[in-house]
Design a protein around this motif. Structure first.
Motif, PDB file in Angstrom:
ATOM      1  N   LYS A 277       0.771  -1.175   0.131  1.00 20.51           N
ATOM      2  CA  LYS A 277      -0.028   0.146  -0.027  1.00 20.51           C
ATOM      3  C   LYS A 277       0.832   1.191   0.024  1.00 20.51           C
ATOM      4  O   LYS A 277       0.428   2.203   0.426  1.00 20.51           O
ATOM      5  CB  LYS A 277      -0.977  -0.043   1.105  1.00 20.51           C
ATOM      6  N   ALA A 278       2.157   1.305  -0.312  1.00 21.53           N
ATOM      7  CA  ALA A 278       3.110   2.550  -0.193  1.00 21.53           C
ATOM      8  C   ALA A 278       2.688   3.515  -1.119  1.00 21.53           C
ATOM      9  O   ALA A 278       2.458   4.613  -0.284  1.00 21.53           O
ATOM     10  CB  ALA A 278       4.469   1.984  -0.987  1.00 21.53           C
ATOM     11  N   LEU A 279       1.933   3.256  -2.207  1.00 21.39           N
ATOM     12  CA  LEU A 279       1.498   4.340  -3.015  1.00 21.39           C
ATOM     13  C   LEU A 279      -0.008   4.993  -2.541  1.00 21.39           C
ATOM     14  O   LEU A 279      -0.208   6.210  -2.512  1.00 21.39           O
ATOM     15  CB  LEU A 279       1.375   4.254  -4.532  1.00 21.39           C
ATOM     16  N   ALA A 280      -0.767   4.043  -1.903  1.00 19.20           N
ATOM     17  CA  ALA A 280      -1.941   4.573  -1.095  1.00 19.20           C
ATOM     18  C   ALA A 280      -1.591   5.309   0.060  1.00 19.20           C
ATOM     19  O   ALA A 280      -2.355   6.389   0.156  1.00 19.20           O
ATOM     20  CB  ALA A 280      -2.610   3.265  -0.979  1.00 19.20           C
ATOM     21  N   TYR A 281      -0.495   5.123   0.781  1.00 19.27           N
ATOM     22  CA  TYR A 281      -0.169   6.071   1.736  1.00 19.27           C
ATOM     23  C   TYR A 281       0.100   7.494   1.179  1.00 19.27           C
ATOM     24  O   TYR A 281      -0.109   8.506   1.919  1.00 19.27           O
ATOM     25  CB  TYR A 281       0.995   5.571   2.668  1.00 19.27           C
ATOM     26  N   GLU A 282       0.902   7.461   0.143  1.00 20.30           N
ATOM     27  CA  GLU A 282       1.300   8.685  -0.469  1.00 20.30           C
ATOM     28  C   GLU A 282       0.156   9.650  -0.858  1.00 20.30           C
ATOM     29  O   GLU A 282      -0.007  10.792  -0.474  1.00 20.30           O
ATOM     30  CB  GLU A 282       1.938   8.440  -1.702  1.00 20.30           C
ATOM     31  N   VAL A 283      -0.810   8.859  -1.458  1.00 23.65           N
ATOM     32  CA  VAL A 283      -2.039   9.501  -1.877  1.00 23.65           C
ATOM     33  C   VAL A 283      -2.847   9.990  -0.739  1.00 23.65           C
ATOM     34  O   VAL A 283      -3.353  11.154  -0.787  1.00 23.65           O
ATOM     35  CB  VAL A 283      -2.802   8.546  -2.802  1.00 23.65           C
ATOM     36  N   ALA A 284      -2.928   9.225   0.392  1.00 30.26           N
ATOM     37  CA  ALA A 284      -3.847   9.402   1.421  1.00 30.26           C
ATOM     38  C   ALA A 284      -3.142  10.892   2.077  1.00 30.26           C
ATOM     39  O   ALA A 284      -4.023  11.854   2.485  1.00 30.26           O
ATOM     40  CB  ALA A 284      -4.019   8.403   2.428  1.00 30.26           C
ATOM     41  N   ASP A 285      -1.928  10.825   2.211  1.00 31.17           N
ATOM     42  CA  ASP A 285      -1.205  12.015   2.931  1.00 31.17           C
ATOM     43  C   ASP A 285      -1.266  13.253   2.026  1.00 31.17           C
ATOM     44  O   ASP A 285      -1.509  14.456   2.438  1.00 31.17           O
ATOM     45  CB  ASP A 285       0.298  11.955   3.048  1.00 31.17           C
ATOM     46  N   PHE A 286      -1.152  12.916   0.830  1.00 29.53           N
ATOM     47  CA  PHE A 286      -1.391  14.169  -0.113  1.00 29.53           C
ATOM     48  C   PHE A 286      -2.738  14.847  -0.318  1.00 29.53           C
ATOM     49  O   PHE A 286      -2.811  16.008  -0.089  1.00 29.53           O
ATOM     50  CB  PHE A 286      -0.979  13.771  -1.695  1.00 29.53           C
ATOM     51  N   GLU A 287      -3.652  13.867  -0.254  1.00 31.64           N
ATOM     52  CA  GLU A 287      -5.008  14.416  -0.380  1.00 31.64           C
ATOM     53  C   GLU A 287      -5.382  15.173   1.208  1.00 31.64           C
ATOM     54  O   GLU A 287      -6.285  16.067   1.225  1.00 31.64           O
ATOM     55  CB  GLU A 287      -6.099  13.493  -0.628  1.00 31.64           C
ATOM     56  N   ASP A 288      -4.923  14.857   2.204  1.00 31.37           N
ATOM     57  CA  ASP A 288      -5.027  15.336   3.443  1.00 31.37           C
ATOM     58  C   ASP A 288      -4.269  16.600   3.690  1.00 31.37           C
ATOM     59  O   ASP A 288      -4.747  17.351   4.089  1.00 31.37           O
ATOM     60  CB  ASP A 288      -4.415  14.314   4.461  1.00 31.37           C
ATOM     61  N   TYR A 289      -3.274  16.847   2.960  1.00 37.18           N
ATOM     62  CA  TYR A 289      -2.600  18.043   3.024  1.00 37.18           C
ATOM     63  C   TYR A 289      -3.279  19.162   2.046  1.00 37.18           C
ATOM     64  O   TYR A 289      -3.531  20.204   2.685  1.00 37.18           O
ATOM     65  CB  TYR A 289      -1.065  17.983   2.226  1.00 37.18           C
TER      66      TYR A 289
END
Length: 325
Positions: A277-289
Motif C-alpha cells: 500500500k506504499a502509493l496509497a499512503y502517499e495519496v492519502a497524505d497528499f489529499e490530507d495536505y
C-alpha cells in the motif's frame, strides 16, 4: 469516489502502479496525457481513464482537474510542475521532484502564492513504519542518535541508452535511488548536515554509477551513504543511538524494523503498515495536505534533501549537460 479529479502525465511502469492505486482507492481516474502510442491506448483502457488529452496544455486547460501526478523522466519535472501550478492544479511528482534545489525553491514559491500543494512522491515520508519509528525515537527509544548507515544498491541492465545511464535524462544513482537514502537520513537527523565528504565513480556515459558519502551536522551526528547501480546491495538503514540501534530493510517501502537494545542485547520487531500500500499512503497524505491546507508539511524535508543532493554533486563537480546553475 474521490473528492478530487486526478490527471496523470506519463504512462510508464510507475504511472501504471499509481493508476492501479488510484483505481483501487477512487474507482475512476479523470485524465491522462503522454506520448501517443498503442501502449498508451492500452493503458487508458486498462485503467478506465475518462479523458485522454493530446497534450499537457489541453489537460491543464480542463478546469475540472484538481491534481496532476507527474511520472516522467527527471529532467522534465520542473517545467511540467510549473505549468501545472500556474494552471491552478495541486501537484504530486515522482522523485527526484526536480534536478536541483534552485528549481524546487522556485516551484515552492509559486505553489505557496497560489495556495496549492506540491509534494514529492517519496515513500519514506509516508510509510506508517517511519511515522511510528520517528515517534518512538522522539520519545527516547534510541537515546541520542550518533550514527546512520544507509545502503541502496541496484543492478540495472547494461544499456547505455537506458534513462538510468543517460545524462541528458538526469540519469545516475544519486537522483534515481539516492533520494531514498538521503530522505531516511534527514528524517532522523536533528538538523541539516553542514559538512559533506564524498567520492564517486562514473559510468561510461558520464553519470554517477556509485558513490560513498559522509554527512555531518552541527550536533555531530554522522551519516554514511553508499549507492551503486551495477552492484546489488540490501536496502538497509541503520540508526544507532546510545541506547540501541534500529535496522530497517527494504526501507523505501518497508513495514518492519528491528530494535536492538544496547544494555541487554535483546532485539524486538516493530511493525507498521503494508508494503503493498506504499502509493496509497502517499495519496492519502497528499489529499490530507490539500484538505488541511498544509503547504509546508508536504515539501519541507524534500527541500532539505534536495539541498544535500546539490552539495554532493557540487563536491563531485558534476553538472548535467542541460543544467543551468
Amino acid at each position: 469516489m474521490s473528492k478530487f479529479n486526478w490527471g496523470i502525465i506519463g504512462s510508464g511502469w510507475i504511472a501504471g502502479e499509481m493508476a492501479t492505486t488510484l483505481n483501487e482507492l477512487h474507482s475512476q481516474i479523470y485524465g491522462i496525457t503522454s506520448e501517443p502510442s498503442e501502449a498508451l491506448n492500452e493503458f487508458v483502457a486498462k485503467h478506465q481513464i475518462k479523458h485522454l488529452y493530446d497534450n499537457l496544455d489541453d489537460m491543464l486547460a480542463d478546469e475540472a482537474l484538481d491534481i496532476i501526478y507527474v511520472a516522467t523522466p527527471h529532467h522534465l519535472h520542473a517545467e511540467m510542475i510549473e505549468k501545472a501550478l500556474k494552471a491552478g492544479k495541486h501537484v504530486l511528482c515522482e522523485k527526484a521532484i526536480t534536478i536541483n534545489s534552485e528549481q524546487l525553491q522556485r516551484l515552492i514559491k509559486i505553489a505557496q502564492e497560489k495556495d496549492l500543494i506540491l509534494m514529492e512522491a517519496m515513500t519514506v515520508f509516508h510509510m506508517p513504519i517511519f511515522k511510528k519509528l520517528t515517534e518512538e525515537v522522539n520519545n527516547g527509544l534510541l537515546g541520542e542518535i550518533k550514527m546512520l548507515q544507509i545502503n541502496f544498491g541496484s543492478h540495472k541492465e547494461y544499456n547505455i541508452n537506458n534513462r538510468f545511464f543517460n545524462p541528458d535524462l538526469a540519469g545516475g544513482a544519486l537522483l534515481d535511488i539516492g533520494g531514498y537514502a538521503t530522505s531516511v537520513a534527514r528524517l532522523f537527523l536533528k538538523s541539516q548536515p553542514n559538512q559533506v565528504m564524498t567520492t564517486v565513480n562514473y559510468f561510461e556515459t558520464g553519470v554517477d554509477e556509485e558513490s560513498t558519502t559522509i554527512l555531518k551536522n552541527q550536533e555531530g551526528q554522522m551519516v554514511a551513504i553508499t549507492l551503486t547501480m551495477q552492484a546489488k546491495q540490501p536496502k538497509r538503514a541503520l540508526i544507532a543511538g546510545k541506547k540501541g540501534y534500529l535496522e530497517i530493510y527494504d526501507y523505501p517501502r518497508g513495514n518492519k524494523a528491528y530494535f536492538t537494545e544496547t544494555s541487554t542485547g535483546q532485539t524486538v520487531e516493530i511493525e507498521a503498515g503494508d508494503q503493498e500500500k506504499a502509493l496509497a499512503y502517499e495519496v492519502a497524505d497528499f489529499e490530507d495536505y490539500i484538505e488541511t491546507a498544509d503547504l509546508a508539511g508536504a515539501i519541507g524535508l524534500t527541500l532539505d534533501v534536495m539541498r544535500i543532493l546539490d552539495q554532493i554533486r557540487k563536491e563531485w563537480g558534476f553538472v548535467y549537460p542541460f543544467e543551468v546553475r
